[in-house]
Design an enzyme around this catalytic site. Sequence first.
Site, PDB file in Angstrom:
ATOM      1  N   HIS A   1      50.431  55.428  43.484  1.00  0.00           N
ATOM      2  CA  HIS A   1      49.905  54.126  43.893  1.00  0.00           C
ATOM      3  C   HIS A   1      50.976  53.059  43.685  1.00  0.00           C
ATOM      4  O   HIS A   1      51.836  53.192  42.817  1.00  0.00           O
ATOM      5  CB  HIS A   1      48.665  53.814  43.032  1.00  0.00           C
ATOM      6  CG  HIS A   1      47.831  52.661  43.497  1.00  0.00           C
ATOM      7  ND1 HIS A   1      48.223  51.349  43.372  1.00  0.00           N
ATOM      8  CD2 HIS A   1      46.597  52.621  44.062  1.00  0.00           C
ATOM      9  CE1 HIS A   1      47.272  50.555  43.846  1.00  0.00           C
ATOM     10  NE2 HIS A   1      46.275  51.292  44.278  1.00  0.00           N
TER      11      HIS A   1
ATOM     12  N   ASP B   1      35.338  48.299  38.692  1.00  0.00           N
ATOM     13  CA  ASP B   1      35.432  49.659  38.155  1.00  0.00           C
ATOM     14  C   ASP B   1      35.229  49.699  36.645  1.00  0.00           C
ATOM     15  O   ASP B   1      34.511  50.557  36.122  1.00  0.00           O
ATOM     16  CB  ASP B   1      36.769  50.305  38.542  1.00  0.00           C
ATOM     17  CG  ASP B   1      37.977  49.402  38.330  1.00  0.00           C
ATOM     18  OD1 ASP B   1      37.851  48.372  37.632  1.00  0.00           O
ATOM     19  OD2 ASP B   1      39.057  49.731  38.856  1.00  0.00           O
TER      20      ASP B   1
END
Length: 680
Positions: free
Chosen positions: A438, A414
């Site tokens: 998360h 990413d």
Amino acid sequence: MTLTDQTTATDVAAASPATVTRLLQRQIMPANRDTDVIRLYIDPDPVVLDADKYEVGHNRQAQELNAVAMRQAVGKGTQIHPDQIESRTAYRLKLGEKVSFGTYFNAFPAAYWRRWTVVDEVDLTVRLSGQGASVTVYRSLANGRSQRVDSAINESGTGEYVFSLPLKPFVDGGWYWYDVVAADEDAVVESAEWTAQVPADRAAHGTVTIGITTMNRQDFCAKLLGQLGQSGHLAEYLDQVLVMEQGKEKVVDSEFFPEATRLLGDTLRIIEQGNIGGSGGFARVQYETLRAGRSTYALMLDDDVECETEGIVRAVTFGDLCRRPTIVGGHMFSIYAKAQLHSFGERVSPYTFWWGSAPGVFPGWDLSARNIRSTRWLHARIDVDYNGWFMCLIPTRVLRDIGLSLPLFIKWDDSEYGLRAKEAGYPTVTFPGAAVWHVPWTDKNDGLDWQAYFHHRNRFIAALLHSKYPHGGRMVQESFNHQIKHLVSMQYSTVELRHQALEDVLAGPGRLHEVLSTKLPEIRALAARFEDAQLKSDPEAFPEVKRTKLPRKGREGAPVISGRQATVQALLQPLRQLRRPRELAQTHPEAEIMAQDAKWHKIARYDSAVVSMPDGTAAAFYRRDREMFLDLLRRTVQIHQRLRREWPRLAEEYRSALGEITAPAAWEETFRPWLEPADD
């Protein structure tokens, strides 16, 4: 009406007026009346304004004291009853209450709209019921100072109030928000909408393909699919939901999957393929999105998250109105402490080439203790290099132009993509108001176990591709220093994994696709040969702690030391490894060390120790091995000398191959064993 990247501006403008009204953001309440996250939506203590606006000294001690003080909770801890949440968009105030909507999900991030989009003015429309209820609009400056802008009082039973608000004053930062008071009776804020007049060619909203890569998290993933399916507002923006199934415990076998299927219907597609990591899963999402040719965006979404679905709509809307194609990322909150923000924005340091929070950002910020209105630093706009793919919206135009993910398995895919996009002229914006919850990184052991290989290899690959400094700046020296730290800490498996990572970097980019599905079992087998990688969950599995050399004056080494002490230890501890370990230490650990205290300078003081892991589930027996230390040290010196010497050649080789190895055609060959016959 929807917009794909094949629709031309001329087609839209021919049938539309010069400007149209678009909804940018609406007031929302937590789904299922979840009060654990309520302070991300409502601030019930609005009297505490500018709580950290005080002068700070310039010396280091004053700065550190200020940093501690800024994290202290403010407000009265006012409780909110779930019944006050009347719907997804409505909130009821009791008589005499005052609440602020200057919160993460309901304040308007004016500075981001000002910097990146075609919008120059917004209208806030608030609908109230309740005699005497009032609404007051505020704005903030980049330094966090707040200013009252306008207000209105509801003289009748219900009322609708519109405030026209310019974005011109928000060059460096700032938010808009509103507070509401129930003066004469209970009041309901029925809705609030932020709208803008935009060019006619921006009238239609884009659509998105959501991609989730999953492996053995069947219930987590199925629940996430259910969340996506429950959102009626999201449905009109949604083309497909693709699940890249790479595990043995299938999401289709989850007890929650039938409900997800019912909600999503034909929008949901499960694609099974081998375990080629997060980068392979997300590359397949990108590949399938381009092949379908329907969506304006592809959204990368982790499988172990809970999602505020409104954030997806906001990200799409923001992307639609950006001046140029822009990657739009969301923030990450902890799934265990749901008001704790992981980071407000991240960058890659150019010289050290390491990721981390952008300057001015306090990671791990608890918004239940200090909300936006009482936190000065949250008002400056934060510009980033990348956004994690736990939630990241990528325009398909960008995918076509710069390619798909690098074949890295996990780690750095990413961040490398964000840097690649930036170099091609496509910025990344980490957008407030779009977020997921998360599992936090702090509960993982990815710096020591098999993941250390991917961390190290992929960081070097990314630096070879994007570092502007000769020899990657501090990369080679820092890598060497960390190897020495792991060596004196008896973490021989980690040293070997990191060494193998550098060997594979030196081998060049040619085999990255080839080893994508085979590298993980290889490095796991490699690590398993070392005792420090053999984890045991039963405390009785380890011998009793015994030691022949007692600590000086009964004091154990501190887990925290000063910079000067660290320098001394860095010189002494490698020399200490040349001595043969104490005989008793080979059969009995000299200490038990908790994960939070397991710093290199503490572990290195012992000849053996039982060290627990950060996730709290297991521990390992570390034992000093002089011969192994010398062998690994020799190889460490040699490979870092070689890496520095060959850096220019490697950088040219990786940069030349980048377009080829990230092209859809290259990925198609990697996917071929799992492509359906009709896909070939």
